[in-house]
Design a protein around this motif. Structure first.
Motif, PDB file in Angstrom:
ATOM      1  N   LEU A   1     -36.733  61.738   8.576  1.00  0.00           N
ATOM      2  CA  LEU A   1     -35.076  62.280   8.244  1.00  0.00           C
ATOM      3  C   LEU A   1     -35.974  62.806   9.404  1.00  0.00           C
ATOM      4  CD1 LEU A   1     -35.255  63.559   4.570  1.00  0.00           C
ATOM      5  CD2 LEU A   1     -34.236  61.269   6.128  1.00  0.00           C
ATOM      6  N   PRO A   2     -34.546  62.808  10.327  1.00  0.00           N
ATOM      7  CA  PRO A   2     -33.946  63.559  11.560  1.00  0.00           C
ATOM      8  C   PRO A   2     -34.359  65.258  11.064  1.00  0.00           C
ATOM      9  CG  PRO A   2     -31.835  62.663  10.692  1.00  0.00           C
ATOM     10  CD  PRO A   2     -33.020  62.198   9.953  1.00  0.00           C
ATOM     11  N   LEU A   3     -34.414  65.936  12.358  1.00  0.00           N
ATOM     12  CA  LEU A   3     -34.447  67.544  12.379  1.00  0.00           C
ATOM     13  C   LEU A   3     -32.878  67.667  12.741  1.00  0.00           C
ATOM     14  CD1 LEU A   3     -37.281  68.304  15.076  1.00  0.00           C
ATOM     15  CD2 LEU A   3     -36.916  69.241  12.595  1.00  0.00           C
ATOM     16  N   ASP A   4     -32.142  68.698  12.390  1.00  0.00           N
ATOM     17  CA  ASP A   4     -31.068  69.464  11.862  1.00  0.00           C
ATOM     18  C   ASP A   4     -30.671  70.317  12.799  1.00  0.00           C
ATOM     19  OD1 ASP A   4     -28.628  69.459  11.747  1.00  0.00           O
ATOM     20  OD2 ASP A   4     -28.685  68.648   9.233  1.00  0.00           O
ATOM     21  N   TYR A   5     -30.722  71.340  13.541  1.00  0.00           N
ATOM     22  CA  TYR A   5     -30.521  72.570  14.031  1.00  0.00           C
ATOM     23  C   TYR A   5     -29.279  72.538  13.870  1.00  0.00           C
ATOM     24  CZ  TYR A   5     -35.600  72.023  16.176  1.00  0.00           C
ATOM     25  OH  TYR A   5     -36.982  72.174  16.130  1.00  0.00           O
TER      26      TYR A   5
ATOM     27  N   GLU B   1     -25.719  94.576  27.077  1.00  0.00           N
ATOM     28  CA  GLU B   1     -25.588  93.684  26.706  1.00  0.00           C
ATOM     29  C   GLU B   1     -26.189  93.500  25.136  1.00  0.00           C
ATOM     30  OE1 GLU B   1     -26.118  88.948  27.554  1.00  0.00           O
ATOM     31  OE2 GLU B   1     -27.013  90.654  29.201  1.00  0.00           O
ATOM     32  N   ALA B   2     -25.954  92.417  24.247  1.00  0.00           N
ATOM     33  CA  ALA B   2     -26.081  92.584  23.248  1.00  0.00           C
ATOM     34  C   ALA B   2     -26.007  91.188  22.752  1.00  0.00           C
ATOM     35  CB  ALA B   2     -26.100  93.475  22.060  1.00  0.00           C
ATOM     36  N   ALA B   3     -27.199  90.015  22.650  1.00  0.00           N
ATOM     37  CA  ALA B   3     -27.329  89.078  21.956  1.00  0.00           C
ATOM     38  C   ALA B   3     -27.248  89.187  20.615  1.00  0.00           C
ATOM     39  CB  ALA B   3     -27.643  87.884  22.562  1.00  0.00           C
ATOM     40  N   MET B   4     -27.024  87.793  20.068  1.00  0.00           N
ATOM     41  CA  MET B   4     -28.036  87.481  18.657  1.00  0.00           C
ATOM     42  C   MET B   4     -27.575  85.535  17.982  1.00  0.00           C
ATOM     43  SD  MET B   4     -25.013  86.726  16.498  1.00  0.00           S
ATOM     44  CE  MET B   4     -25.339  87.458  14.692  1.00  0.00           C
ATOM     45  N   SER B   5     -27.816  85.300  17.007  1.00  0.00           N
ATOM     46  CA  SER B   5     -27.783  83.626  16.587  1.00  0.00           C
ATOM     47  C   SER B   5     -28.252  83.819  15.495  1.00  0.00           C
ATOM     48  CB  SER B   5     -29.344  82.888  17.523  1.00  0.00           C
ATOM     49  OG  SER B   5     -29.934  83.049  17.422  1.00  0.00           O
ATOM     50  N   TYR B   6     -27.696  83.038  14.551  1.00  0.00           N
ATOM     51  CA  TYR B   6     -27.592  82.578  13.239  1.00  0.00           C
ATOM     52  C   TYR B   6     -27.991  81.423  13.308  1.00  0.00           C
ATOM     53  CZ  TYR B   6     -27.516  82.787   7.800  1.00  0.00           C
ATOM     54  OH  TYR B   6     -27.835  82.774   6.792  1.00  0.00           O
ATOM     55  N   SER B   7     -29.846  80.803  13.124  1.00  0.00           N
ATOM     56  CA  SER B   7     -29.735  79.455  12.924  1.00  0.00           C
ATOM     57  C   SER B   7     -30.647  79.029  11.991  1.00  0.00           C
ATOM     58  CB  SER B   7     -30.616  79.482  14.452  1.00  0.00           C
ATOM     59  OG  SER B   7     -31.570  78.365  14.592  1.00  0.00           O
ATOM     60  N   GLY B   8     -30.577  77.956  11.930  1.00  0.00           N
ATOM     61  CA  GLY B   8     -31.333  76.980  10.727  1.00  0.00           C
ATOM     62  C   GLY B   8     -31.230  75.981  10.763  1.00  0.00           C
ATOM     63  N   LEU B   9     -32.551  75.423   9.788  1.00  0.00           N
ATOM     64  CA  LEU B   9     -33.494  73.981  10.796  1.00  0.00           C
ATOM     65  C   LEU B   9     -33.668  73.449   9.426  1.00  0.00           C
ATOM     66  CD1 LEU B   9     -34.267  71.860  12.339  1.00  0.00           C
ATOM     67  CD2 LEU B   9     -36.990  73.611  11.620  1.00  0.00           C
ATOM     68  N   ASN B  10     -33.376  72.226   8.676  1.00  0.00           N
ATOM     69  CA  ASN B  10     -32.998  71.463   7.440  1.00  0.00           C
ATOM     70  C   ASN B  10     -34.501  70.952   7.028  1.00  0.00           C
ATOM     71  OD1 ASN B  10     -34.169  69.360   9.666  1.00  0.00           O
ATOM     72  ND2 ASN B  10     -32.393  67.381   8.708  1.00  0.00           N
ATOM     73  N   ARG B  11     -35.975  71.377   7.585  1.00  0.00           N
ATOM     74  CA  ARG B  11     -37.012  70.958   7.189  1.00  0.00           C
ATOM     75  C   ARG B  11     -38.035  72.179   6.870  1.00  0.00           C
ATOM     76  NH1 ARG B  11     -39.677  67.426  10.724  1.00  0.00           N
ATOM     77  NH2 ARG B  11     -38.096  65.347  10.829  1.00  0.00           N
ATOM     78  N   TYR B  12     -36.769  73.179   6.176  1.00  0.00           N
ATOM     79  CA  TYR B  12     -37.007  74.467   5.627  1.00  0.00           C
ATOM     80  C   TYR B  12     -36.565  74.457   3.848  1.00  0.00           C
ATOM     81  CZ  TYR B  12     -39.340  76.522   9.411  1.00  0.00           C
ATOM     82  OH  TYR B  12     -39.535  77.167  10.707  1.00  0.00           O
ATOM     83  N   ILE B  13     -36.635  74.694   2.667  1.00  0.00           N
ATOM     84  CA  ILE B  13     -36.116  74.746   1.658  1.00  0.00           C
ATOM     85  C   ILE B  13     -35.081  75.556   1.680  1.00  0.00           C
ATOM     86  CG2 ILE B  13     -37.289  77.201   0.669  1.00  0.00           C
ATOM     87  CD1 ILE B  13     -38.427  75.463  -2.362  1.00  0.00           C
TER      88      ILE B  13
ATOM     89  N   TYR C   1     -43.629  68.580   7.872  1.00  0.00           N
ATOM     90  CA  TYR C   1     -42.443  67.102   7.314  1.00  0.00           C
ATOM     91  C   TYR C   1     -41.769  67.850   5.861  1.00  0.00           C
ATOM     92  CZ  TYR C   1     -39.757  63.290   6.425  1.00  0.00           C
ATOM     93  OH  TYR C   1     -39.156  62.142   6.284  1.00  0.00           O
ATOM     94  N   PHE C   2     -41.487  68.967   5.927  1.00  0.00           N
ATOM     95  CA  PHE C   2     -40.374  68.630   4.602  1.00  0.00           C
ATOM     96  C   PHE C   2     -42.205  69.490   3.447  1.00  0.00           C
ATOM     97  CE2 PHE C   2     -37.695  65.769   6.009  1.00  0.00           C
ATOM     98  CZ  PHE C   2     -36.365  66.707   5.946  1.00  0.00           C
TER      99      PHE C   2
END
Length: 1009
Positions: free
Chosen positions: A567-571, A589-601, A650-651
């Motif tokens: 299955l593909p990686l999905d960022y 300067e301030a920066a942030m991100s809220y990031s996810g990947l489908n390989r985690y529960i 992989y999962f």
């Protein structure tokens, strides 16, 4: 049948190449037609008023620059320089003109006379902007840690991979070329000790096949503040590549042709047959065995009287050519009008290998790599506020390799006296021990073809919203990339023959293996990927008097499909940044991100990653401006943040079962598989993290002629995925990777540049230093009784083994010394230190061998230009570096005594050389004592290379203009020209039985129309 098949294949290839050329030509014709509203004609109309200013603009080499935008700041009128670099614009002395051209520093001049001639300087570190993740930023207000390089310097290196052109030029970036084979010589890179993410025009892509002439700049981003918006891909730093875009101005056409000669930097020095046999007899005696070579044998090897029965074949010389050809051709064009700009480039590269070929074949068995690249970048202003950008890229990479493979391994393991290349009857030499004649491997085992195709398309729309809120904009990007690779194997077998005299005065031939069995041909998919990326941005950039505010919100999704049924990686990432500065003096300067990947529960896929930075430009303070005039810029900056790295399998949160051993059941012999539990699942697996601190100083002195940038960093990488050391086999399964590791990285990056001129003589010198080290803080290590045995506290690249303490000199010393359990040493064996004092050498005496000092990579780049002549050179090297050497290219008579021996074995221990020997006594095959992992095999890896040199000459514009050309430049350059290293038996980067790094001497010509 084979010839007919090959002819059919060649016809298909020819048709493909013809279609490719037709596509390029159509692209050039259609794209150049986009340039509308020719600014030259418009400028001519605008300047047809009384009172004019005129002049000629050139670069620092005297080459005319056309397409330079000339703006009369006082009147608001503009024009463009022509092919000869000349301009005419309405104006009067005392007014101010602004000269701009992409890739050059903007120059603003108050006109003193009606004639104004001068030169523009190409973009350097003093350029006003650099490329960040999502657009250009002003260097004067930057808090981020970065370093950049531009097209001109990249093009000086005659290399396939742009990564190889970066070596020694950017502080914080280290490279290692571990293989020199054409098509497989791409370079490994790390930023501050960690593998980086590669972005091309802001989009994550791991593509290294880009011609330097298609690249505008390469920027490395090093601290948390500069990378944190990448979310779960932000920990390792970024290599950011920006390709060239079109410019307003008359069409420019540039053609570059270059051709070079490649040769190996170093190859192992093997022993000739006489010395090999002499040392082999000695090794047998040392092992208590009878000699196999008689005095007559040794004499025959020495005088060459029996080349078949007593061969002496220098295999490296016989199989490898001394040099091969490297050639590259590039044609690009750019230009545009007020509504559309374009840049189109086509590139062809052809790189031959070093293997000799045979007229016996109708096909090529040498290594060969061909690359075809096409890039088209188009910018169109649909309306005053709406613009569209379309970037297209295509790459075709074809490789050819000998069907046998493993040639360098065979060269490193086959003695010079093993067999002749050919027998008297022309058959391939060989025997029962050596059935793979290397000439046969190289020329009679068929061939293998590799095909790789890459296509990418990036489409973006940008809408400025100044009509709503000044400084506001939105941008949407959609990108698609696909790659396909396959290998076709057309191999065949060959027989070898052992020739022996018979009683009739003739010769008998004993055959080994089967001759001429051809593989019908098989095709294997080697790479297949698709990459779909979408992004939306909203930004704001505006000044309010002395205050400047910048803000950006970015949301992106990337789907990465790779080989096979996976299955593909999905960022998915949502990121934002906010910056503020007051008079370019105080910056935040301030920066942030809220990031996810489908390989985690499901309930643990997203993480939050923040970063913050501040800076103070002391040179803007009145107390410094008013009292010190030789400091032009002095900025202190600091940043801190938390980044992420999605190093996940992989999962892994799911438990899987695989087919195990099968059994037959019953009278009908029914076959059934068992099921085996795979590695234990880890539902708690999460992303790796890093806390990164960066403190920097940027300074410019003496009217900006001397620039220095210094960065200190300290990064803690934690929750690293590792397997528990304190695991147990009692559970009957393998422990999973868990987030348990902690490693600290710290170091210093420095770059200093001095540029100046004396009249028309321009010169520069630039130095970089990258010093870094890492230390394992925690890795759930198994219990080890003594401190010196522990891996925790050591570098992650540490090597462990015994500490060598010279050679045993006599029996009395052996009797009084500790020994490896079960081994009885003799004089000439390596002696080891007994660290725990138990009079036995065993696992309790294993310790760290390498120094934990910071490894230092450095580069020194310098150059001059004068009246059309230009020269530059790059020295690059490393200090505090060690390499561990072992195996078939280091040890003697391996492979059960059938292996090679080398010149350094002449310095072995014997009773006569006991005081000067640098190598232990010789043995046949493996030796549990001498070949144990120890400090004896750890060598000084320091080196210094003359990495790159270029000498060029640009013909005077008066000559090139007479034949309708803008400029003509001829040049010669070289790569890896000289190498000085402490351990000089091998190249300091390509170590072992692999294709060595290449030295390139190259000549070329660049013509601009």
């Amino acid at each position: 049948m084979m010839k007919h098949y090959l002819k059919k294949v060649m016809d298909v290839k020819a048709k493909r190449k013809l279609l490719f050329v037709q596509f390029i030509c159509l692209s050039l014709i259609s794209i150049t037609g986009l340039a509308q509203n020719n600014p030259i004609k418009k400028a001519q109309k605008e300047t047809s008023v009384s009172g004019t200013l005129k002049g000629k603009i050139s670069d620092i080499y005297g080459e005319p620059l056309f397409g330079v935008t000339v703006l009369n700041k006082s009147k608001g009128e503009h024009t463009i320089t022509d092919r000869a670099g000349k301009y005419t614009i309405a104006g009067e002395p005392g007014e101010t003109l602004v000269f701009t051209l992409s890739g050059y520093l903007t120059k603003e001049v108050e006109v003193a006379d009606q004639q104004l001639n001068f030169s523009l300087t190409e973009s350097t570190q003093t350029e006003k902007t650099y490329n960040s993740l999502y657009g250009p930023r002003k260097k004067s207000t930057s808090i981020q840690s970065y370093a950049d390089i531009y097209s001109k310097e990249l093009a000086q290196s005659p290399t396939v991979s742009y990564l190889n052109a970066l070596t020694g030029r950017l502080p914080g970036l280290t490279t290692l070329q571990a293989n020199g084979e054409p098509g497989n010589d791409f370079v490994g890179a790390s930023i501050r000790g960690v593998a980086p993410q590669i972005l091309i025009n802001g989009i994550p892509r791991d593509i290294t096949s880009i011609d330097p002439e298609q690249i505008e700049s390469i920027t490395i981003l090093k601290d948390a503040l500069s990378t944190v918006m990448l979310g779960q891909r932000s920990s390792g730093g970024v290599i950011l590549i920006k390709t060239k875009q079109g410019e307003i101005g008359k069409q420019k056409v540039s053609f570059t042709a270059q051709r070079g000669i490649q040769s190996s930097t170093r190859i192992p020095n093997t022993l000739d047959a006489y010395n090999y046999a002499t040392l082999f007899n000695e090794a047998l005696r040392n092992d208590g065995k009878a000699e196999i070579y008689t005095a007559a044998d040794l004499q025959a090897y020495k005088d060459g009287s029996d080349p078949i029965g007593h061969p002496n074949v220098d295999w490296y010389k016989e199989i490898l050519k001394p040099s091969s050809i490297f050639s590259r051709y590039n044609l690009n064009t750019s230009g545009g009008g007020n509504n559309a700009r374009y840049f189109v480039s086509v590139d062809y590269l052809d790189q031959d290998g070093l293997y000799r070929t045979s007229d016996h074949n109708s096909y090529n068995t040498n290594v060969n790599y061909k690359r075809y690249l096409l890039r088209s970048n188009i910018d169109v202003d649909i309306t005053k506020n709406l613009s569209v950008n379309l970037n297209l890229f295509g790459a075709i990479e074809n490789g050819n390799y000998p069907g046998g493979g493993g040639i360098y391994g065979a060269l490193a393991t086959t003695p010079n006296n093993a067999y002749p290349i050919f027998n008297r009857n022309g058959s391939l030499g060989g025997n029962n021990d050596f059935q793979n004649n290397i000439w046969g491997l190289s020329t009679r085992s068929g061939y293998t073809l590799s095909y790789n195709r890459t296509i990418s398309a990036d489409l973006s729309l940008k809408r400025t919203l100044d009509d709503v809120v000044k400084g506001l904009f939105v941008k949407a990007t959609l990108s698609f990339n696909t790659g396909l690779g396959d290998a076709t194997n057309r191999t065949k077998t060959f027989a070898v023959y052992k020739e022996t005299p018979n009683l009739n005065g003739g010769y008998d031939y004993q055959k080994f293996k089967v001759d001429g069995v051809q593989n019908a041909g098989s095709s294997t998919n080697t790479a297949q990927n698709k990459n779909l990326y979408s992004e939306f941005q909203m930004g704001f950039d505006r000044s309010f008097g002395k205050h400047h505010i910048g803000a950006l919100v970015n949301g992106n999704i990337q789907n990465v499909y790779v080989n096979g049924p996976s299955l593909p990686l999905d960022y998915k990432t949502l990121a934002s940044s906010f910056s503020y500065n007051y008079e370019e003096k105080y910056m935040f300067e301030a920066a942030m991100s809220y990031s996810g990947l489908n390989r985690y529960i499901d309930n643990n896929r997203y993480g939050y990653f923040p970063a913050v930075g501040v800076a103070w430009n002391i040179s803007k303070e009145n107390f410094l401006k008013e009292n010190v005039n030789w400091i032009n810029n002095l900025k202190l900056r600091a940043s801190y943040g938390k980044t992420g790295n999605a190093n996940i399998g992989y999962f892994v949160y799911d438990q899987y079962y695989t087919d195990g051993v099968g059994y037959y059941f019953g009278t009908s012999a029914t076959f059934a598989y068992t099921k085996t539990e795979s590695t234990l699942a880890n539902p708690n697996a999460t992303w790796e993290k890093a806390k990164k601190l960066n403190i920097g100083l940027d300074a410019d002195f003496f009217h900006n002629t001397f620039n220095i940038t210094v960065d200190y960093y300290k990064n803690r990488f934690y929750d690293l995925m590792q397997q528990r050391g304190k695991s147990s086999a009692i559970i009957g399964n393998t422990y999973p990777l868990e987030n348990i590791g902690i490693t600290d990285y710290k170091g210093l990056d420095l770059q200093a540049t001095y540029r100046n001129h004396v009249n028309n003589f321009n010169y520069f010198v630039s130095a970089i230093i990258s010093a870094g080290s890492n230390k394992i803080i925690d890795q759930d290590e198994v219990y080890r009784e003594y401190d010196w045995m522990r891996r925790t506290g050591q570098s992650s690249s540490q090597t462990f083994g015994y500490i060598a303490d010279g050679f045993f000199q006599n029996t009395a010393e052996i009797n009084a010394s500790p020994k490896i359990a079960g081994y009885n040493p003799v004089p000439g064996d390596i002696k080891y230190k007994d660290l725990n004092g138990d009079h036995v050498i065993n696992e309790f005496d294993v310790t760290s061998l390498r120094s934990n000092k910071s490894m230092v990579y450095y580069g020194l780049n310098f150059g001059v230009n004068y009246k059309g002549f230009d020269f530059s050179a790059l020295l690059q090297g490393a200090r505090n570096r060690t390499i561990y050497v072992s195996g078939i290219t280091e040890w003697e008579f391996q492979n059960n005594g059938l292996g090679q021996a080398f010149e350094h074995h002449l310095d072995r221990w014997t009773p006569a050389t006991a005081g000067t020997a640098t190598y232990p006594r010789l043995t046949v095959g493996s030796n549990v004592n001498n070949q144990a992992s120890s400090s004896f095999w750890l060598q000084n890896g320091n080196y210094l290379r003359l990495k790159n040199v270029e000498l060029g000459y640009t013909l005077p514009g008066t000559l090139s203009n007479k034949i309708g050309l803008s400029s003509i430049r001829v040049f010669a350059n070289g790569l890896n020209l000289l190498t000085q290293s402490e351990f000089d038996r091998v190249d300091p980067e390509t170590i072992g039985s692999i294709y060595p790094a290449q030295r390139v001497i190259n000549m070329g010509i660049n013509i601009k129309f």
